[in-house]
Design an enzyme around this catalytic site. Structure first.
Site, short mmCIF file in Angstrom:
data_model
loop_
_atom_site.label_atom_id
_atom_site.label_comp_id
_atom_site.label_asym_id
_atom_site.label_seq_id
_atom_site.Cartn_x
_atom_site.Cartn_y
_atom_site.Cartn_z
N SER A 525 0.85 -1.19 0.00
CA SER A 525 0.00 0.00 0.00
C SER A 525 0.88 1.24 0.00
CB SER A 525 -0.89 0.00 1.24
OG SER A 525 -1.55 1.24 1.39
N TYR A 538 -2.87 -0.17 10.33
CA TYR A 538 -2.71 -0.59 8.95
C TYR A 538 -1.33 -0.19 8.41
CZ TYR A 538 -3.74 -0.96 3.92
OH TYR A 538 -3.72 -1.28 2.59
#
Length: 650
Positions: A525, A538
């Site tokens: 990501s 995250y």
């Protein structure tokens, strides 16, 4: 004429769809008029043949073949006969190649002819008491001893049919060929069906000893050590597939070298064409020992084995494609069936060594195998085997579709078992790809191991592992320990588990093919490249993922395994963001992450404005990055940004 051709297609499809009658889509059929014969084209399947699949030939020109003299040299003779047989095709049929048994079909005066290789019939024709059994059970039938196929076989059948007519005053309607199957002939399709039924019923009454193909659970972990090695031994570039089967009859034959010995010599030409002339027996699953045994047989016989039995484990079949490997499995099941059922007729009679050599080198059979088992389609990933976790939807589904579109066999792995099944079926239907749906919890080690074993025992190995499964739990002070550990387990720990078991298979393949390279790709990501406000759980897991990527890359480089990450920007159109209940737009709105945002649309516009290229990341953007990583051979340990310029490598 139309009704006769329709009847030809109908009974061809019917018998061709009956696994008890045909072998590997083989067999052939024909229909005659006074002037022409419609005979099945070589390499076509009876089960699906249409009128276009038959070759229309001149019976007058075929008859002329019997009045000619041919070379006494085997290869020259067969080439000459083939040339004359090709010349018998009618205008417009030149692109088709008629069945090698065309001359035999034309010998029968009956209108309809069926040539098949049922294992029940071959239990008799491949037995020690074949000739005696036919004489006892079918006194009106013709028996033909084993001889070279093609012109010599047709000549011998011509003599036998003529002798039968002279002796009985009638035309034979059944011809048994030693180690080669049976011909049925009749004036009508109904008459043909009656003759077939009579023969099969009589054989059923004689056969008491039958194989037991009840599936048996054996050591799948050991089986999964063997398949990848066999695959790479068969083709060092990985352009091969391996299937695994374990049942009671297989394990009986695989119990020892002695019990396996009866399978080492071929029973019919089909067994040679589809499975080569000798299978391999493995005493152990040790990769080095498997490679040594494979190479010894290859050096001794001059071909790579397509069938391998592993002691106490099961049977492996190899092919250039999954279809070819599955065909080999079906053909070898036929060989086992014949071997077991031949016990009812005094035991098996293998093909004579001279006949084996003839088939191994016969151009006609090489052509038939080439046509029916054609493999390459020119796609970049043809022959590759890929697993994509979290691929029931979103980025994962898109990546899986891309890999499948490029020719790869793809495993759809997801906790959502029903979603994985639906996606796998959709990709298979849309793209004609080989797919497998696996229910997998990537944070559970047993589940990951089972996922990899299922992959290997279905397709034969693993070339591309895409670690895509991920989870987001946004929040700051309200973040709970439970949610932090959940995110860490799925995004970080699971990556370790998947890389551990995926790389184990890739290392096995490297043993057999030292120059081979494979890929582990983490879908990371942009949050792995820069911190994320009120999303530390995250971002922390993704930072850790890049650390694992770099570390795995160093550890696995000596084994030819490239490990890289793709760092997508925000997939704003995907369910991770857009789900109306659990999506990030909703989570971020509720967490107050976007100052002043009052609606989900406000949150979306906020994130679109952060991207220099003005939009969210799309599936095709990530797919192109994955394609680059697989294609290149000199990058490992990299984190490739796909963020529209929002985050860049420092």
């Amino acid at each position: 004429m139309a009704s006769a051709i329709e009847s030809l297609v109908e009974y061809s499809n019917r018998y061709g769809s009956d696994p008890g009658m045909v072998l590997a889509g083989g067999g052939n059929t024909s229909m005659k008029t006074d002037q022409t014969i419609y005979v099945k084209g070589s390499g076509t399947s009876l089960a699906t043949i249409t009128e276009a699949g038959f070759v229309v030939m001149s019976r007058r020109k075929l008859a002329e073949i019997w009045r000619k003299k041919y070379s006494k040299k085997q290869a020259e003779r067969e080439a000459e006969v083939l040339e004359d047989m090709m010349a018998a095709r009618l205008p417009g049929e030149e692109a088709k190649r008629p069945s090698v048994e065309t001359l035999l079909h034309d010998l029968f005066p009956q209108k309809f002819v069926l040539h098949v290789h049922p294992s029940r019939v071959n239990a008799l024709t491949c037995s020690a008491e074949g000739a005696e059994g036919v004489k006892r059970l079918f006194p009106d039938a013709v028996w033909v001893d084993e001889c070279e196929p093609g012109y010599i076989l047709a000549s011998k059948c011509r003599e036998k049919l003529a002798a039968h007519k002279a002796e009985t005053g009638s035309d034979a309607n059944v011809v048994f060929l030693q180690n080669h199957g049976v011909f049925f002939a009749a004036k009508t399709v109904n008459g043909l069906d009656e003759i077939v039924s009579e023969v099969m019923t009589a054989l059923d009454g004689e056969i008491k000893t039958v194989p037991d193909f009840t599936p048996v659970e054996t050591d799948r972990t050991e089986a999964a050590r063997i398949a990848p090695v066999l695959r790479m031994l068969y083709d060092e570039d990985g352009q091969a597939a391996v299937t695994f089967t374990a049942n009671r009859t297989i394990l009986d034959f695989a119990a020892s070298e002695e019990s396996f010995a009866v399978l080492k010599e071929p029973l019919s030409p089909d067994h040679i064409v589809y499975c080569k002339a000798e299978p391999l027996y493995l005493e152990t699953s040790d990769p080095e020992a498997v490679a040594a045994a494979f190479r010894e047989l290859e050096e001794r016989r001059g071909f790579k084995p397509k069938v391998a039995f592993a002691k106490g484990i099961g049977m492996f079949t190899v092919g250039k494609t999954l279809k070819e490997a599955k065909t080999a499995a079906a053909v070898w099941q036929d060989a086992m069936s014949i071997t077991v059922m031949a016990e009812n007729f005094g035991g098996v009679r293998h093909m004579a060594p001279a006949m084996v050599d003839f088939i191994v080198n016969w151009e006609v059979e090489s052509y038939r195998a080439k046509v029916s088992l054609a493999a390459a389609d020119g796609k970049k990933l043809t022959g590759k085997i890929a697993v994509v976790t979290g691929s029931a939807q979103g980025f994962g589904e898109g990546i899986a579709r891309f890999l499948a579109s490029e020719g790869a066999s793809v495993v759809i792995a997801d906790m959502n078992a029903e979603g994985a099944k639906n996606t796998a079926e959709s990709i298979a239907n849309d793209l004609g790809a080989n797919t497998l749906a696996v229910s997998a919890n990537v944070s559970d080690e047993d589940s990951v191991r089972e996922m990899i074993e299922n992959t290997v025992l279905t397709f034969g190995g693993l070339d591309i592992f895409v670690n895509n499964a991920g989870i987001v739990r946004a929040g700051s002070e309200e973040m709970t320990k439970k949610n932090l550990e959940l995110v860490t387990a799925v995004n970080y720990t699971a990556y370790f588990l998947c890389a551990k078991y995926a790389s184990a298979v890739m290392k096995l393949q490297r043993i057999a093919a030292p120059e081979y390279m494979a890929d582990i790709i983490e879908i990371n990501s942009k949050s792995g490249l820069a911190g994320s406000n009120k999303n530390f759980a995250y971002a922390g897991s993704k930072f850790g993922g890049i650390g694992l990527t770099q570390s795995f890359a160093l550890e696995l480089a000596p084994f030819g395994i490239k490990v890289n990450a793709v760092c997508p920007g925000n997939f704003l159109d995907g369910p991770l963001w857009s789900d109306p209940e659990k999506g990030l737009f909703v989570q971020y709105l509720n967490a107050g992450k976007v100052p002043g945002a009052k609606t989900v649309d406000d949150v979306r516009k906020f994130y679109e404005a952060k991207v220099p290229l003005g939009r969210g990341c799309r599936i095709e953007d990530v797919a192109k990055a994955v394609a680059y990583i697989i294609d290149q051979k000199y990058e490992t340990g990299q984190a490739v940004p796909v963020t529209g310029g929002q985050e860049m490598l420092k």
